[in-house]
Each structure stands twice: as C-alpha cells, then as structure tokens.
Write a protein that holds these residues in place. Structure first.
Motif, short mmCIF file in Angstrom:
data_model
loop_
_atom_site.label_atom_id
_atom_site.label_comp_id
_atom_site.label_asym_id
_atom_site.label_seq_id
_atom_site.Cartn_x
_atom_site.Cartn_y
_atom_site.Cartn_z
N ARG A 13 0.84 -1.21 0.00
CA ARG A 13 0.00 0.00 0.00
C ARG A 13 0.87 1.25 0.00
O ARG A 13 0.58 2.24 -0.67
N ALA A 14 1.95 1.20 0.80
CA ALA A 14 2.85 2.35 0.88
C ALA A 14 3.50 2.63 -0.47
O ALA A 14 3.63 3.79 -0.88
N LEU A 15 3.91 1.57 -1.16
CA LEU A 15 4.52 1.74 -2.49
C LEU A 15 3.49 2.32 -3.47
O LEU A 15 3.78 3.29 -4.18
N ASP A 16 2.31 1.73 -3.53
CA ASP A 16 1.28 2.18 -4.48
C ASP A 16 0.93 3.65 -4.24
O ASP A 16 0.82 4.44 -5.19
N HIS A 17 0.78 4.03 -2.96
CA HIS A 17 0.37 5.41 -2.65
C HIS A 17 1.51 6.39 -2.91
O HIS A 17 1.27 7.51 -3.35
N ALA A 18 2.75 5.98 -2.65
CA ALA A 18 3.90 6.84 -2.94
C ALA A 18 3.98 7.12 -4.44
O ALA A 18 4.23 8.26 -4.87
N LEU A 19 3.76 6.09 -5.25
CA LEU A 19 3.82 6.27 -6.70
C LEU A 19 2.71 7.20 -7.18
O LEU A 19 2.89 7.94 -8.15
N GLN A 20 1.57 7.18 -6.50
CA GLN A 20 0.48 8.09 -6.87
C GLN A 20 0.87 9.55 -6.67
O GLN A 20 0.40 10.44 -7.39
#
Length: 261
Positions: free
Chosen positions: A251-258
């Motif tokens: 989740r942290a990776l996905d949201h950082a990329l956003q």
C-alpha cells in the motif's frame, strides 16, 4: 509431515500435497550462483520449520542521490503447512537500513507462485524469472522518481494515515474530534513512522529521502521491518515478508507512486 532432525510434527496434509524440501530451496540457487552471478546470503526457518526461505543477492544495484544504495535480491520461500505457496519474489534491500521491498508496480507483483498441489519445477520457474528480474531497471527508475518528488507540509501525515489506517482515516479523525472520542488505534504507529520520516529513521537525512516520497516509503518499510509491534522478531519477519506487513508495504509503495503521477 515432520522434521527429520527432531521428529517434531509440522502439519497434516493430503497425499496430493507436493512437498518442497529445504534442500530443493537451496539447490534452486546453485546454477544462479555458479553461472548467473548470484550470491547466496542467508537462509532460515520460521514457525519451527513450517516455513523456510533463502535470500540471494542478484548483483543488481542502484544508487539514489546522497549515496542511498539499493541492492537487488531474490527471495525463495515455501511452507510445510499450506500457509504459503512456494514463492519466488524479486526483492530490493535498502542498504542503509536493511529494509526490504518486493518489486511490484501498478499493483502487480512479479512474484512467481507454485501452489502445493503442483510439482515445483525449478527450471520452469527460472525461465519465468528472467522476465521478473528484468523489471529491476524500470522499478528503480520509479524509485528515483520518488526520491525527486518533494513532499509538502501536511502531505506526510495524510500519506501515513492512508497507508496505516485506510483511505477514510481523515474523515474518522474529523468525526472523533467532533465527538471527543479517543484517537485512532494506530496512534502509536503513526507517531513512530512520522518520527522515522522526520529524522529518526536510518538514512532519513540522506538527500534521496529527506522531505521526499522515497523518504515516506522508506519510513513505512523501516517501521514494518524493524519497529512494528510483534510477538517476536520471527513473527515480525513473517508478517513483513508474507503477511499483513507485506500488504502495508505494498500500500505504501502504491500510494507513494500516486504522489508522482
């Protein structure tokens, strides 16, 4: 199934269960180390031998600004009790803090999974592996983008709320503030991860991490791998690689990329 050394029972499985022996996990890496330039680094067991794993360095390395070094690894793990399929996962390790992160972009993991009702075919997996490992360059390009994405003021708290508490966390806090209810159950986690981001984390002061989306992601991975409450270090590792901790890091990776889009 039982351990051959202590005869301790591990699980009860059907005759269809395809057992992957610890030796097979280690042998998987033999030609990768002898021909492919891999280097076996460590191996171990979890849950008294119900899960076992091995981790090898692939030889891939990237350096983000401020000498923030990230190495490529390959994690192979399996279980004797059906709680984990035999799984081969391309993984990164941030050297300064030994944080791990699975290579996954656009919500897609590059892990290769073999269920225990299927025979473990090491050669077939290695053929698929070339595609998975080739994602390294693309993945690290995205991580460099995170290191160049500056984070403003309150964005960090919003990010941690979303990752640790869910997308509706801000609305929950507003309602609690109006009713005088106590804070979120994740208060301790939020304070810890914010402190890691603001300077307490290993490598938090490096140029790639200070005030950036890469710093946000690194704070979460350090929290999950080293700080999150758990019954023991073994339980924390199991969660960080295969359980709820792994889901938090994704989740942290996905949201950082956003944040960079």
């Amino acid at each position: 199934l039982y351990r051959s050394d202590t005869h301790a029972p591990l699980s009860v499985v059907s005759s269809r269960y395809q057992v992957v022996q610890p030796r097979a996990v280690l042998e998987f890496y033999r030609d990768l180390t002898e021909i492919g330039g891999y280097e076996m680094e460590t191996a171990g067991v979890l849950k008294a031998g119900r899960k076992f794993w091995a981790l090898a360095r692939t030889g891939k390395q990237a350096v983000l600004k401020g000498s923030d070094v990230v190495d490529g690894y390959l994690l192979l793990a399996t279980s004797c009790d059906g709680t984990l399929a035999t799984t081969v996962t391309p993984t990164t390790v941030r050297v300064v803090c030994n944080n791990t992160l699975s290579i996954a972009l656009d919500g897609t993991s590059h892990a290769i999974r073999v269920p225990h009702n299927t025979r473990f075919d090491a050669d077939a997996i290695k053929q698929k592996l070339g595609i998975a490992v080739s994602q390294w360059e693309h993945f690290m390009h995205r991580m460099k983008q995170l290191s160049e994405c500056k984070v403003k003021g309150k964005e960090s708290l919003d990010y941690f709320l979303h990752v640790l508490c869910g997308p509706n966390a801000k609305e929950s806090i507003r309602k609690q503030g109006n009713t005088g209810q106590p804070g979120l159950p994740h208060d301790r986690a939020l304070k810890t991860v914010q402190a890691l981001y603001e300077g307490r984390g290993r490598g938090a002061e490096l140029a790639a991490a200070k005030g950036t989306a890469w710093g946000l992601l690194s704070a979460v991975t350090e929290f999950v791998d080293h700080e999150r409450r758990a019954r023991s270090r073994e339980y924390r590792l199991d969660s960080a690689w295969f359980g709820q901790g792994a889901a938090i890091k994704q989740r942290a990776l996905d949201h950082a990329l956003q944040l960079t889009s």
